[in-house]
Every structure is written in C-alpha cells, then in structure tokens.
Design a protein around this motif. Structure first.
Motif, short mmCIF file in Angstrom:
data_model
loop_
_atom_site.label_atom_id
_atom_site.label_comp_id
_atom_site.label_asym_id
_atom_site.label_seq_id
_atom_site.Cartn_x
_atom_site.Cartn_y
_atom_site.Cartn_z
N THR A 245 0.87 -1.47 0.07
CA THR A 245 0.05 -0.03 -0.54
C THR A 245 0.35 1.09 0.35
O THR A 245 0.27 2.60 -0.64
N ASP A 246 2.21 1.22 0.40
CA ASP A 246 2.88 1.95 1.07
C ASP A 246 4.28 3.02 -0.50
O ASP A 246 4.48 3.87 -0.60
N ARG A 247 4.63 1.56 -1.05
CA ARG A 247 5.64 1.31 -1.95
C ARG A 247 5.07 2.61 -2.95
O ARG A 247 6.00 3.45 -3.04
N ASP A 248 4.28 2.57 -3.44
CA ASP A 248 4.09 3.68 -4.15
C ASP A 248 4.38 5.02 -4.07
O ASP A 248 4.98 6.13 -5.01
N GLN A 249 4.25 5.32 -2.94
CA GLN A 249 3.60 6.57 -2.73
C GLN A 249 5.34 7.32 -1.98
O GLN A 249 6.22 8.27 -2.68
N GLN A 250 6.35 6.13 -1.74
CA GLN A 250 7.85 6.87 -1.15
C GLN A 250 8.58 6.55 -2.68
O GLN A 250 9.08 7.42 -2.83
N VAL A 251 8.21 6.34 -3.81
CA VAL A 251 8.72 6.30 -4.33
C VAL A 251 8.59 7.23 -5.20
O VAL A 251 9.39 7.93 -5.16
N ALA A 252 7.13 7.81 -5.16
CA ALA A 252 7.18 9.12 -5.69
C ALA A 252 7.64 10.27 -5.22
O ALA A 252 7.87 11.48 -5.56
N ASP A 253 7.69 10.30 -3.67
CA ASP A 253 8.38 11.56 -3.18
C ASP A 253 10.08 11.50 -3.15
O ASP A 253 10.53 12.23 -3.45
N LEU A 254 10.11 9.98 -3.13
CA LEU A 254 11.87 9.99 -3.78
C LEU A 254 12.29 10.63 -4.84
O LEU A 254 13.37 10.99 -4.92
N LEU A 255 11.42 10.74 -6.11
CA LEU A 255 12.11 10.71 -7.43
C LEU A 255 12.28 12.47 -7.54
O LEU A 255 13.65 12.62 -7.76
N PRO A 256 11.72 13.61 -6.77
CA PRO A 256 12.43 14.50 -6.92
C PRO A 256 13.29 15.03 -6.46
O PRO A 256 13.90 16.10 -6.69
N THR A 257 14.19 14.34 -5.60
CA THR A 257 14.51 14.27 -4.59
C THR A 257 15.83 14.01 -5.33
O THR A 257 17.39 14.14 -5.61
N LEU A 258 16.00 12.95 -6.65
CA LEU A 258 17.01 12.60 -7.21
C LEU A 258 17.26 13.66 -8.65
O LEU A 258 16.32 13.03 -9.45
N GLU A 259 17.73 14.81 -9.40
CA GLU A 259 17.82 16.32 -9.94
C GLU A 259 18.37 15.49 -11.09
O GLU A 259 18.30 15.64 -11.56
N GLU A 260 19.58 13.90 -11.34
CA GLU A 260 20.69 13.82 -11.76
C GLU A 260 19.93 12.46 -12.75
O GLU A 260 19.33 11.96 -11.67
#
Length: 633
Positions: A245-260
């Motif tokens: 239930t939670d991992r999709d949102q965690q991945v979505a939150d992580l991506l903006p922090t990976l700018e390169e």
C-alpha cells in the motif's frame, strides 16, 4: 506402456542440447496435479461451493458466477481436484481464435474422464458469443466420454446465461482463513501468529481481491526471511502491508529529490537487477545512461561518489555478499512500476538497454532470468504484447552465438504464456511460429517452452505445436526428440498424436510417416481398439507409400518382434493384420515383410504371417475378379 517406447526418444537423435529452461523434477501432468493439491490445501471454502460440487458431480458441468476478485478460478480448480480419482487428466481449455472453419471448442480436446477448466472471466463479447453457441454441442461429447467441465463466467455477461446448463454462485472466501492456511502450508506454526491476528484485520476488512490476499501472505513470508526471522509476526505483517500500500507513494516522493539522470538511472537499474552484484548494477547503469541520452558523471574517477553511497540515496544497500538490495520490502517492484507507468517514453530505450545488459559478463544466469521476468511483467502490466513478441523474434535470429539472448527469449515467452490475461495471445503466436519455418534458435525456444511450460496446463496445445515443429525441422532433431519424450508420459497423448498422424490433411505426409516410424512402439490396447487400429493401418500405409524399404523395414521387423514376444494371441494377430492390411496386397512390400519375418521371428509367427498374407491376397483378388455373365440358353 512398454519400456522400450519410454526410452525410444533417446535414440532418435544424438545427445540432448543444453536446456534453456530448468527441467522439472516431474512430468507436466504430475506438476499440474501437485499445483492443484497445494491450492486445495490452502483454499478457504466460500459459500456455495458445496452446492457447485453437487452439480458438477451429477451433471458433469457447472457454471460458476461470482464477484470479480472472489477467487472464482481457484474455486473452479479446487472443484475439479475434489472429484474422485480417475484416469483422465486435468487441463485448461483456452478459447483462442480458431482457424476459419474450425470450432472454438474442439471436441477432440476431450479425453476419457478428463477434468477441464474453461475460464471465461476475461473474455470479450466476440469470444463469449462464439463459445456460448458451441458449449452445448461440446458438452454432448463431454458426457459421452465421462469428462467434467467447470466454466468460470464473465461477470459482465451474467445477464446472458446458458439457459440449458446449471449455474451456481460462490461467495467470497474468508480472507483470514485463507491467510492462515497459506501460513501453515509454508511451515509457520500457529504459536507465531495466534496473538497477532488483529494486525491484519484492518487491511482484510477492506475486502481486497483474493489474488492480493495471496500476494500479501507471500509478502509476510518474504518479510520473515528479509528480517532474518528476528522480528515478530506483527512486524512482518506491517512490512507486507506497507509493501502493498505505501511503496508507490514512497517512490513518488523520492524521485523529485533525485535531480540528476545518473541517480534516477541507478534507481531504475537497481530495481531491475535487485539481488545482483554491485558491479553488474554499476555496468548496467552506465548502459542505461547511454540509451536514455543522459550525461554521465564528468568528474575525475577518484572524485566520484562510491557505489555504496550512491545506492543509499536511492534506498538501496550493498550487503556483505556484494549484492544490491533495497532496504524496504516491495520497494524495487514499486520503483519499476513507477518508471514504467509514469515515464512511458523510457520504455523503448529500456528495451534496447535490456538487450545490451543481457550480454554483461557480470550477470549470473539467475540474474538474467529475473531481469527478463521483471521486464516481461512490466510489459504485460501495460498490455504491450507486441514488444514482447518482437523481442522473442529479435533474440532468436540466426547468427553468431547468442546463448544469453536465446535463453532470455525462452524465459520471456514462458512467463508470457502463463499470463492469465494475455497467455492466449502468446499461445496463438507459438502456433503461428511453429507451423511456419522458424529459425533454429526460435525452434529451440519454442520446443523448450512447449515441453516445460505450456504442457502443464495446456498439454494438447503443447502437443500440436511440438508436432508442427517436428514436421518443419530440416532434419529430425530437438523438436522430434521433445515430442516423443512428451507423449511417452501418457497414453492419451500418444493416442492424440497417432490421430494427428493418421488424419492430418497437410503437405507434411512424408515427415509424418517418418515420425510414425519413430513412434511405432505403442501401448498394447492400441492394437485392439477399432479407432486406433484404423489409425495404425493408415500410418503404416503412409510409410509404405512414401519411404523406401531401407527406412520402414527395420521398424516393421521391430513390430514383428514385439508381436512375437506376446505370443500367439489377439495382440499378435492384430499386429499382423495391421501390417498386411496397410500393404494393400502389394507384393514387394509383403515379400519384404515375410522374408524379414523368416529371418528374425519364430517359425510359428512366420507361419501365422503367411496365412494372414494369403487370406488378404485371396480377398483382394476376389474383389478384382469380374463376375461371369451366364448367357440365357
């Protein structure tokens, strides 16, 4: 079944090639039965299933209704498993688009006392209408052969029922009972979870599909091993629920922090190669950056961040075994899903990347298999069957050594065929490819997939494709070897192949005749049943017509030796009658058979053969003699 036939395939061609797919420890029929047994043990019985069983036992057919996600297909399989033991086999019918002029539900697919599943839950209107029209006639043959059929109806067409067949509606199983059964079956003692059952109740109260309940239970068991059994059952449940239930949102939150681009490429590569060694992930990341057009790190080598540090930024770690894994259960799958769904433009370059990465020496065979299966799952999740089919063709082109790609094609096709939603499309493709002249690499892939994957739930379809492949081989080889090995497991498969050899209307008569000569050692009862006896006669006649004595004579001698071994009885008489009838009283054929018999079998059988020949020739000449007219006096 004679021991000589069981081992016959070993002498058809030379040594077997290295397998592309792992061989099963059991024959396909046993694998299918074992799967049913395991499903039955972990199955939570829903309301209505006992009534459905009563109908199935009495009427040999039952139609199952139920809400989507209620486990209708599993219930159907359990119903068939609960029937009394019989000589019939379990198999699943696939209502594939047939050739023009042929039926969707072919009656010749029904074996004596077979147990069959027809899952229509995902069919479209055209398929539904076609099957709807044919089912009554199909059932008539089913009753004649004492077979059983469970049909899972599509929920959207429940207002258009089969009026002459009995319907039963099943409810939703108790999800908690299903979880408990699954845990027990996997060795988790009751004491471990009895005091923590409340942890799951909130999630199960949302009534997730039963397929998701099964996945949740698998994740609980995975969390236990992920945690090295150091946590509690409550901890494992929380991790499993979070993975769902939670991992999709965690991945979505992580991506903006990976700018390169390099960071995102590392996340996607690590997710695709979860469990592979660090150097493999590093090399594959470099390949992905090239394919997507992102710039690589331009800093001097010694100024770049280490792999462990870069992995920590994407929630992954490199263990003491140097293998890359994510810290949270289910994170890798969520990352793969996020990229595939939210960045569709990356799909094409990922396909190119896959072809390159498969050749990396840093990957193990297991790494490659996991990679191909994960990529296949992503394509199937978006319905991209065309790309998967293209990969199979591309990876099996004739050319230089392409072992990794050919093996990848086998894993891809095997996974795609098992898909509930798209498996029928890939079964159709395998039929088309097999009936043409595939490349040697594609033929090898098709042989492996048909024998080891398709044969488990669709044995008749596997036989048809192996037969096409054996016909189309430039010389007898891997396809014939696999076909003979496959049919040696069950007399019904031998019967079906014999029927195909004797009745097929095609341009492959010479190939079929040659195949029959390799297949001519058959169960004894084939000689005494009128249908199989006619087919045997037709096949021997075809062999006499299309091959030289140098080819058919050794097989005829073996046939006579087998008849001699059983003694002077009905079997030996039937064996001689078949050979003589097939010769159509042609003197050169009969002369060669009798001459060989005098040298190789007992005088008693030789004398019996001579009497049979004389009787046949007398009858033949009597039919040819004109009736004399008597002139009136």
């Amino acid at each position: 079944m004679s021991d000589s036939f069981r081992d016959l395939y070993l002498t058809v061609v030379g040594a077997t090639q290295q397998s592309l797919l792992k061989p099963s420890a059991a024959v396909p029929r046993r694998v299918a039965e074992d799967q049913l047994i395991r499903l039955q043990r972990q199955f939570a019985r829903p309301d209505g299933i006992n009534a459905a069983y009563d109908v199935l036992a009495a009427e040999h057919t039952v139609l199952l209704h139920g809400e989507p996600g209620s486990g209708r297909s599993s219930a159907a399989r359990v119903l068939l498993r609960e029937l009394p033991p019989s000589r019939g086999m379990y198999h699943e019918l696939a209502p594939d688009q047939p050739k023009v002029g042929t039926a969707w539900l072919s009656a010749d697919l029904i074996g004596e006392e077979d147990r069959m599943l027809l899952d229509l839950s995902a069919t479209n209107a055209a398929t539904w209408n076609a099957v709807h029209e044919e089912l009554s006639a199909f059932r008539h043959e089913l009753l004649r052969k004492g077979a059983f059929l469970v049909v899972v109806l599509p929920h959207r067409f429940e207002d258009r029922p089969f009026t002459d067949l009995v319907h039963r509606t099943i409810g939703r199983p108790n999800a908690w009972e299903a979880v408990v059964r699954h845990l027990r079956l996997n060795g988790l003692e009751d004491a471990i979870w009895q005091d923590h059952r409340d942890v799951l109740h909130d999630h199960l109260d949302t009534l997730p599909p039963m397929r998701e309940v099964a996945r949740l239970t698998d994740l609980i068991l995975t969390a236990r091993s992920f945690d090295h059994e150091e946590g509690t059952f409550a901890d494992w449940c929380e991790a499993a629920i979070a993975a769902l239930t939670d991992r999709d949102q965690q991945v979505a939150d992580l991506l903006p922090t990976l700018e390169e681009g390099g960071q995102r490429a590392l996340l996607l590569t690590a997710a695709m190669l979860d469990g592979a060694r660090g150097e493999a992930v590093h090399r594959a990341t470099t390949v992905l950056l090239e394919k997507v057009g992102s710039e690589q790190d331009a800093r001097p080598l010694l100024e770049r961040s280490g792999l462990s540090h870069r992995l920590s930024n994407v929630h992954a770690t490199m263990g003491t075994d140097a293998c890359v894994r994510f810290r949270e259960l289910g994170f890798a799958q969520a990352a793969r899903h996020h990229f595939w769904i939210n960045l569709p433009d990356v799909r094409a370059p990922m396909g190119e990347w896959l072809g390159k990465v498969l050749k990396l020496r840093e990957l193990t065979e297991t790494d490659r298999e996991r990679l191909v299966v994960r990529f296949t799952e992503m394509c199937l999740s978006s319905g991209d069957t065309e790309s998967l089919a293209s990969f199979v063709i591309d990876w099996t082109r004739d050319g230089a050594s392409r072992t990794a790609e050919v093996q990848a094609a086998a894993h891809l096709l095997g996974k795609a065929i098992e898909s509930e939603e798209f498996g029928s499309r890939f079964r159709r493709l395998t039929r088309e490819w097999s009936a043409n002249r595939p490349t040697r690499n594609l033929r090898e892939v098709l042989v492996e997939v048909c024998e080891k994957v398709m044969s488990i739930h669709h044995p008749n379809a596997a036989l048809v494709r192996l037969h096409h492949l054996a016909r189309n081989e430039p010389q007898p080889g891997m396809a014939r070897e696999a076909l003979l090995r496959f049919v040696s497991q069950d007399s019904r498969l031998q019967r079906r192949l014999l029927w195909r050899l004797a009745t097929a209307q095609s341009s492959h008569h010479r190939a079929d005749a040659d195949l029959f000569l390799a297949f001519s050692d058959l169960p004894d009862d084939f000689l005494l049943v009128s249908a199989t006896r006619e087919w045997l006669t037709a096949c021997w006649r075809m062999a006499f017509d299309l091959h030289t004595p140098e080819r058919w004579a050794p097989c005829a001698r073996h046939w006579l030796a087998t008849a001699d071994a059983v003694g002077d009885g009905d079997l030996s008489s039937a064996a001689l009658d078949i050979l003589v009838d097939a010769s159509a009283s042609r003197y050169p054929v009969l002369s060669r058979i009798y001459a060989d018999a005098r040298r190789t079998v007992s005088p008693a059988l030789s004398a019996h053969l001579l009497r049979t020949i004389n009787r046949a020739q007398t009858a033949h000449f009597s039919r040819l003699s004109p009736h004399l007219e008597v002139s009136p006096s």
